[in-house]
Enzyme design. Sequence first.
Site, PDB file in Angstrom:
ATOM      1  N   CYS A 126      17.816   1.377  12.843  1.00  0.00           N
ATOM      2  CA  CYS A 126      16.729   0.695  12.142  1.00  0.00           C
ATOM      3  C   CYS A 126      16.253   1.439  10.902  1.00  0.00           C
ATOM      4  O   CYS A 126      15.307   0.992  10.235  1.00  0.00           O
ATOM      5  CB  CYS A 126      15.548   0.488  13.092  1.00  0.00           C
ATOM      6  SG  CYS A 126      15.001   2.006  13.916  1.00  0.00           S
ATOM      7  N   VAL A 359     -15.365  11.080  -7.587  1.00  0.00           N
ATOM      8  CA  VAL A 359     -15.752   9.856  -6.893  1.00  0.00           C
ATOM      9  C   VAL A 359     -17.077   9.388  -7.469  1.00  0.00           C
ATOM     10  O   VAL A 359     -18.033  10.171  -7.570  1.00  0.00           O
ATOM     11  CB  VAL A 359     -15.901  10.093  -5.373  1.00  0.00           C
ATOM     12  CG1 VAL A 359     -16.252   8.780  -4.676  1.00  0.00           C
ATOM     13  CG2 VAL A 359     -14.628  10.693  -4.797  1.00  0.00           C
ATOM     14  N   ASP A 465      -5.939  14.058   8.632  1.00  0.00           N
ATOM     15  CA  ASP A 465      -6.988  14.914   8.064  1.00  0.00           C
ATOM     16  C   ASP A 465      -8.353  14.462   8.564  1.00  0.00           C
ATOM     17  O   ASP A 465      -9.319  14.374   7.802  1.00  0.00           O
ATOM     18  CB  ASP A 465      -6.933  14.868   6.531  1.00  0.00           C
ATOM     19  CG  ASP A 465      -7.718  16.013   5.891  1.00  0.00           C
ATOM     20  OD1 ASP A 465      -8.137  16.929   6.629  1.00  0.00           O
ATOM     21  OD2 ASP A 465      -7.920  15.989   4.672  1.00  0.00           O
TER      22      ASP A 465
END
Length: 584
Positions: A126, A359, A465
């Site tokens: 696969c 961020v 994590d």
Amino acid sequence: MSDNILEDIFVKRSQQKKKTSPLNYKERWFILTQEKIAYYDYDAEKMVYKGSVDLEKIKCVDLVQPEPGAPPERCFPFQIVYDEGPLYIFAKNEDIRAQWIQKLKHSRFAVKVSSMFLVDGMWLCCKQEVKQAPGCKILDGRNERPLPPKPPEPSGPSVGKSVRADYDYTPGTAQDLELKKDEEYTVLEMSDPNWWKARDKFGNEGYIPSNYVVEAKTGLERFDWYCKNMNRSQAEALLKSENKDGGFLVRDSSKAGKYTVSLFTKGGGDTIGSCKHYNICTTAQGQFYLAEKHIFSTIPDLIFYHQHNAAGMVCRLKYIVSNQTRPPSTAGLGYGVWEIDPHYLTFIKELGNGQFGVVKYGKLRGQHEVAIKMIKEGSMSEEDFIEEAKIMMKLRHENLVQLYGVCTKQRPIYIVTEYLCNGCLLTYLKEGLTQHPTMVQLLEMCKDVTEGMAYLESKQYIHRDLAARNCLVDSNGTVKVTDFGLSRYVLDDEYLPSAGSKFPVRWSPPEVLLYDKFSSKSDIWAYGVLMWEVYTLGRLPYERLNNTEIVHQVSRGLRLYRPSCDYFVFLGKVCGQTRSKARL
């Protein structure tokens, strides 16, 4: 030797524990007993033990397709699959192979197995590149034990059924359908679990977020006082934020199928106020009550009565407090939308500087609150992540930070996610909580993370994590897991989350520290360390050791000390107590 069931000489293939390790084939003496299958190096004078597999750890035993052009001694392979992967054995002929497989059949069996060999880190059948990947071939009946009965399918809407909107929804694309709170819609298609195709009462059709609607005939969802999927600490936070004497809501109890009334009171001259929790009890005839003298046929009738009469409670139910004003996150910002035009983004303020870059808090189209990760160039394998983002957007759970989409047409690329106002769990533990958080609050935090991680595991995602710094907290105190799976796309030289290490050493089990072997089991270890962070209110694990010392000591058996607080003592006592029938 009389306890031996079978003995024979087989050719054994090496486990190839690393992709770079060479394959080899060696003759070994195999012995099968009631407890295990063991193999030995042998000569005319002695046998040297080389390894074994406990029978209880075997997941399945099945044939393997021979290698093309295999020599005669390797034409009859079979595999024993256990936690560490497949053990490949080559029998002399078909009869011997069948005899051993038959004797090993009493072990528990996996549903799927790979039909060809694992070679150089890839399954030949696969092409999957993970040793622990699920197999691609369903075992036939001769090797399977009966599976346990499936749990009943959860009841809910189906195609052709009517649903009622719990929230307004403004279409994000031309394919979407507008929702009006409390109006009914007909479900036409449910092929995407996050976005259903529906029709409104005017005949308009389009896609709607599935978590914005409930089945029309469902009872309590019709009432503003019912807060579904709310736990005790979240209810207390919401009631205290409203700060109204007699403020109340109804939520799901910790006991399945039961409900609890949570009530805020300032009775007796209490200026701060406190929360009381009352179980809604049920009679043998299926009627409901809070006080045994006042019994009702339905919960709405019970609530209506107690809105006008205290009848055994500290006060009557005066004000409805609801969490339905803020709708839940959707999987993406419209059906099929994953690429976001950066011109629709407004940057408002910087939230921090993370592993991948800055961020920022902002808004999308001026209405959706979002967090925007600005990925610094060279920190991530961008092309691989962009492909994965299309799949990650379909992951939706109330304890995962929702990925809304990405901006990939410019550099740096942006990752746009749900915004949670209380920031990361680590900072919240250190600064955002009250000076003395309740034990229930801390336990609910751990439970939130458990729910999110269990969902990820069900979707075959490994976080890699997990830590308090990678969980966020919303306005109700709900904890959500974020950055799941992102570490796979970090370039080796950049991923330094733990001061010099390529992985988070303080949250890593021995198999990660020694062999870089990540799995759902390593996520469970990290979760245990996260629980330690929660119950120490954000202290650094192994705070007196550096990374090198941690690798050495943990590999030799060192474990985190028990926190000095009395929370664990409290939890032990709670587990042994019987709760009152009338109150939680």
